[in-house]
Every structure is written in C-alpha cells, then in structure tokens.
Design an enzyme around this catalytic site. Structure first.
Site, short mmCIF file in Angstrom:
data_model
loop_
_atom_site.label_atom_id
_atom_site.label_comp_id
_atom_site.label_asym_id
_atom_site.label_seq_id
_atom_site.Cartn_x
_atom_site.Cartn_y
_atom_site.Cartn_z
N GLY A 11 0.81 -1.22 0.00
CA GLY A 11 0.00 0.00 0.00
C GLY A 11 0.84 1.26 0.00
O GLY A 11 1.99 1.27 0.42
N THR A 16 12.00 -3.77 -0.09
CA THR A 16 12.19 -5.23 -0.19
C THR A 16 10.91 -5.91 -0.65
O THR A 16 10.95 -6.84 -1.49
CB THR A 16 12.63 -5.80 1.17
OG1 THR A 16 13.83 -5.14 1.60
CG2 THR A 16 12.89 -7.29 1.07
N HIS A 70 -3.43 -3.84 6.80
CA HIS A 70 -3.04 -4.48 8.06
C HIS A 70 -4.22 -4.65 9.02
O HIS A 70 -4.07 -5.30 10.06
CB HIS A 70 -1.93 -3.67 8.73
CG HIS A 70 -0.65 -3.66 7.95
ND1 HIS A 70 0.06 -4.81 7.68
CD2 HIS A 70 0.05 -2.65 7.36
CE1 HIS A 70 1.14 -4.51 6.98
NE2 HIS A 70 1.15 -3.21 6.77
N GLU A 73 5.87 21.87 28.75
CA GLU A 73 4.90 21.39 27.75
C GLU A 73 3.82 22.44 27.47
O GLU A 73 3.36 22.57 26.33
CB GLU A 73 4.26 20.09 28.22
CG GLU A 73 5.23 18.93 28.42
CD GLU A 73 6.06 18.63 27.18
OE1 GLU A 73 5.58 18.88 26.05
OE2 GLU A 73 7.20 18.16 27.34
N HIS A 127 5.13 24.80 24.85
CA HIS A 127 4.94 24.27 23.49
C HIS A 127 3.49 24.43 23.05
O HIS A 127 3.20 24.84 21.92
CB HIS A 127 5.31 22.79 23.44
CG HIS A 127 6.78 22.51 23.56
ND1 HIS A 127 7.73 23.14 22.80
CD2 HIS A 127 7.46 21.64 24.37
CE1 HIS A 127 8.93 22.68 23.12
NE2 HIS A 127 8.80 21.77 24.07
#
Length: 500
Positions: A73, A117, A257, A337, A340
């Site tokens: 895919g 592959t 999957h 955090e 951010h």
C-alpha cells in the site's frame, strides 16, 4: 572462540604432525582419520545448508511467499514505475521490434520501512522470475577476494536456479547495497573495492538477449553514498524513489493491516491516517499491531479508536514508563509542555489535541497535535512558526525558573534542523548560498541571529499568556492530562478578561 581460531588450528596441526614424524611416531592413522572427517563434512555440508568458503550466504535460493503489488500500500507511483520497467522482461520479444535495450538494473531508494524489499519480491512474482536475495553486509569479509567470489557465486546461482525451474528470468536483489557500493576514495579498503569491481563486471557481463535473463534490483536509503560507476546508465538504468506514503497511501496501508484484526464499528481509520503523518509502512504495521496489544490488555473483544490513538503515541515516543519524578520536576515539565502548547495554539489555532505529563519513552511529557494537512513545501513564515513552537518549552522554563534544563535538548535539535533548512533554501539574510562556499563563522552568525530573534518573539508571546500557565498548571498536575478543548477554553477565558 576467537575469529582467528580456524587459521590457528590449520597452522598448528601440520607442525604437530611434522614433529611427531620427526620423533618417528606413526602419524598414518591421524592422517586417515582427518581424511575421513573431511569426507564426512563434505557429504553432510549440503544437507546442513552450511555455506562453503567463498560462497555468499545470501546466494542460497530464497523462495519468498508469493506477493503481489496489490499487497503493498501507499506506493502507487513507485509501483507503476517499477511495473513499466518490468514489462521489458515480460514482453522481451515485442521490445526487440523497437530496438529497445532491456534494463539491467533497478535501484529502489527511499527512507527505511517504505517497502523496498516487498517491491522486489512482488517484482519476482509479477515477472514469474526466480528470486535470489542477499544483504550487502553478507559480502563483507576481512579476507581480500571473498566478497568478489560471493558476487560471482550469486549470479551463477541465479542462472542455475532459473534453468532448473524452467524460468526465463531471475531477479537478483541486493539490499543495503551502499555497504558494498560506496564511493571509492582511493583508500586502503581493497576488499570493498574488489567486491564493487566484481559487481560492476557482472552487471556489464549481463547480456539481455541471453536466457535466462538477469535483472538486478537493489535497495538503499543512502543513494548519495553510492559510487557514480554504479549509477550510470547501462548498470542501474532506473532509479525509483520509494517515499513515505501520503494520507491516501497511509489509509491504504492501514486497511491492509486491519484485514486480520477485529476493529470496532466506531473506528475511523481515516482519522488515524491523518494523525500518522510521515509514518512509514513499517511504522503503520507496528501501529496496528500495538493497537491490538492494547485491546488485548484491556480484555476488549474489539480494537477501539482509543487503542489506535495510544498506539500512535507508542510508535512515535515509546511505551509509558513508571519513572517517579519529584513535585518540582513535574511542575517544570508541565510549564515546559504548556510553553509548546500555547505557542502551537497561537500560531495555528486548534492545533493542540492533548497536553500530557505521562512519561513515555525518554520524554517526561508531550503535546499531541491535531492532524494537519500533509504539507511538503514550507514558507519562511511557516518554518519560523515551527521553530518558535520548538523553543516554547525552554522559554517557558526561563520565564518561571530563570534557567533552562536538559529537557530542551531535542527541541533545540529540531530548531537547528529547521534553521539549516532555511539557510539551504535561501530563506535567510545570507540569500541563496552554497553551504560549502560560506565560512563556518558566517553560518554560526546567521544561525544565532535567527534563533535569538525567534526566542525573543516567543518570550513576548508567552508573557502575554502567563495567566494561562498558572491556571493550567494545577489541572495538569492533578489530572496528568489536559485535553485540547480544556486548553482552548482557558485561552478563550483569558481573551474575554483582557477585552473586558
């Protein structure tokens, strides 16, 4: 046992035998026993599948499970380009009419985990060819000439296997070809050079009119390291880029999957495809697998959306950890955090999905962003915004503690990479430059000017939201998670108070 044990034994045994003969000891029984053991090893070796000296381990015929291109895919463009190249093998009689020379080699390039592959195996099935595969590392030896002999052996094996199975063609696949095909610099790596020279010789010796026909398919994620002699036409004629899948490709991979997994009816894989931006095919497969593991841990009959969301975090940052942190450290991480998150929400409204203090992998906390549209071209303004988001954590720590911590290390690496992209793209005061033609001092100066300016802009922005830090901190410390909606409501309340 030392890697030189065999050489030592081979050298010592004759000396012992000569010494025993000098002492007039009857060595004939020892010689006969050695000959008998050698004969037995010669007989048993093929049955035990032990490669002989000089024989490439990867040259053993591999019979992968039949695979079609439909099972791969997210690579429509690459698959179509590869199929076109393979038509030269399938329709070899037709192409003779046009005087077309069939291709000798196809090079698949791209990031790890994108399916190179798998595409080589699918190519063997598509052309009904014998598949002989090996990794570049299998040809590397400390003994000069061994790698070259293994290259020769691999091509012989491919031809022999095709003749044995009455097939017209064979595909020789070399993974990680950069190991043996790297640029030659005139150094002392004689073994590497001989192996590469032998590969070049074998490719030049491929006669496309012969039967069985040999096609070489190679894969690498470091094309820039390959020797130019490999890349020229007549050797690797086609270079096919196998990129990270886009949103449509990611959805296709997720559906592949998900076929053998019990998904709940409420699961929205399209949303997961949006959130998994820049995931490779291998990461998407891992995502679905981890989601199934989470469902099994919860004793659920079906995989739910929350399991897929957790799996994205797992693949990106690792598993949750049980590390205990002090109250002071948790507060510092929370401020970091939130820095951010506030910058992300300011530059891109609706960007924040979640702010979390749960340690995951090496991170003590993280900000999850809502899925954005796939983007491949970046403006100067966009890159500056990304840098400001990365710097938000460190600036927030400075605001409340007067100093920084090591928690900003990865943020700084991200910011530096973005600055490098700006310089290489001609988006800085240096203009359009070749990095090799600019001094290190000039690069460092431009880098410092950009980061200092953006750090100051980030500080000015975050100072205006100091009240949000304070209000969000108690919720985040108590709940460990602050949802995007909660976070945006706090921002909206602040705006209402400031305008009142």
């Amino acid at each position: 046992m030392s890697k030189y044990s065999k050489e030592i034994i081979i050298g010592v045994i004759p000396v012992i035998l000569v010494f025993l003969a000098f002492l007039e000891f009857n060595i004939f029984p020892f010689i006969m026993m050695a000959a008998l053991i050698a004969a037995l090893l010669f007989i048993v070796r093929p049955k035990m599948n032990i490669p002989a000296k000089g024989e490439a381990p990867g040259s053993k015929l591999r019979k992968p499970a039949p695979m079609s291109f439909d099972e791969i895919g997210g690579q429509d463009r690459a698959k179509n380009e590869l199929k076109e190249a393979l038509e030269f093998i399938i329709k070899h009689e037709e192409i003779k009419k046009f005087g077309i020379r069939p291709l000798k080699g196809i090079l698949l390039t791209g990031p790890p985990g994108t399916g190179k592959t798998l595409m080589a195996k699918a190519a063997a099935s598509y052309t009904n060819s014998v598949f002989v595969g090996a990794s570049g590392s299998e040809f590397v030896e400390m003994y000069v000439g061994v790698g070259a002999s293994r290259i020769r052996e691999m091509f012989k094996k491919a031809k022999a296997a095709a003749q044995k199975e009455n097939k017209d063609s064979a595909i020789v696949f070399i993974d990680e070809i950069d190991v043996i095909g790297g640029k030659r610099d005139g150094g002392q790596h004689r073994e590497y050079d001989q192996t590469l020279n032998q590969l070049l010789t074998e490719m030049d010796g491929i006669h496309t009119s012969e039967s069985p026909r040999i096609l070489i398919v190679a894969a690498t994620n470091r094309k820039e390291m390959l020797d130019p002699a490999l890349l020229r036409p007549g050797r690797f004629d086609r270079h096919i880029q196998v990129d990270l899948p886009d949103k449509k490709g990611r959805l296709h991979i997720l559906n592949i999957h998900a076929k053998n997994k019990p998904l709940a009816e409420s699961v929205n894989l399209e949303k997961i495809a949006e959130e998994s931006f820049q995931f490779s095919g291998a990461q998407l497969e891992s995502l679905m697998n981890e989601a199934a593991i989470y469902a099994m841990r919860d004793n659920n009959e079906f995989i739910e959306q929350k399991h897929l969301t957790l799996a994205i975090d797992k693949v990106m940052m690792g598993e949750k950890t049980d590390r205990e942190t002090s109250k002071e450290e948790r507060e510092r991480v929370a401020y970091h955090e939130l820095g951010h998150a506030i910058m992300a929400e300011v530059v891109t409204p609706g960007a924040v999905s979640q702010v979390s203090l749960s340690p995951r992998g090496p991170a003590l906390g993280y900000v999850r962003h809502n899925p954005q549209q796939d983007q491949y071209l970046y403006t100067k303004e966009y890159l500056e915004q990304r840098i400001m988001i990365a710097l938000g954590g460190a600036v927030a720590e400075e605001m409340f503690y007067g100093n920084r911590s090591t928690g900003s290390r990865n943020d700084f690496e991200q910011a530096l990479n973005l600055v490098k992209m700006m310089i290489d793209s001609g988006l800085t005061s240096l203009g359009i430059v070749d990095r090799d033609m600019v001094t290190q001092e000039e690069l460092m100066k431009a880098n410092s000017v950009i980061l200092e300016e953006l750090t100051e802009r980030t500080r000015e922005t975050l100072e205006a939201y100091r009240a949000v830090f304070i209000q969000s901190l108690s919720i985040l410390i108590k709940e460990e998670v602050l949802s995007g909606d909660q976070f945006r409501s706090l921002l909206a309340m602040l705006k209402q108070k400031s305008t009142a």
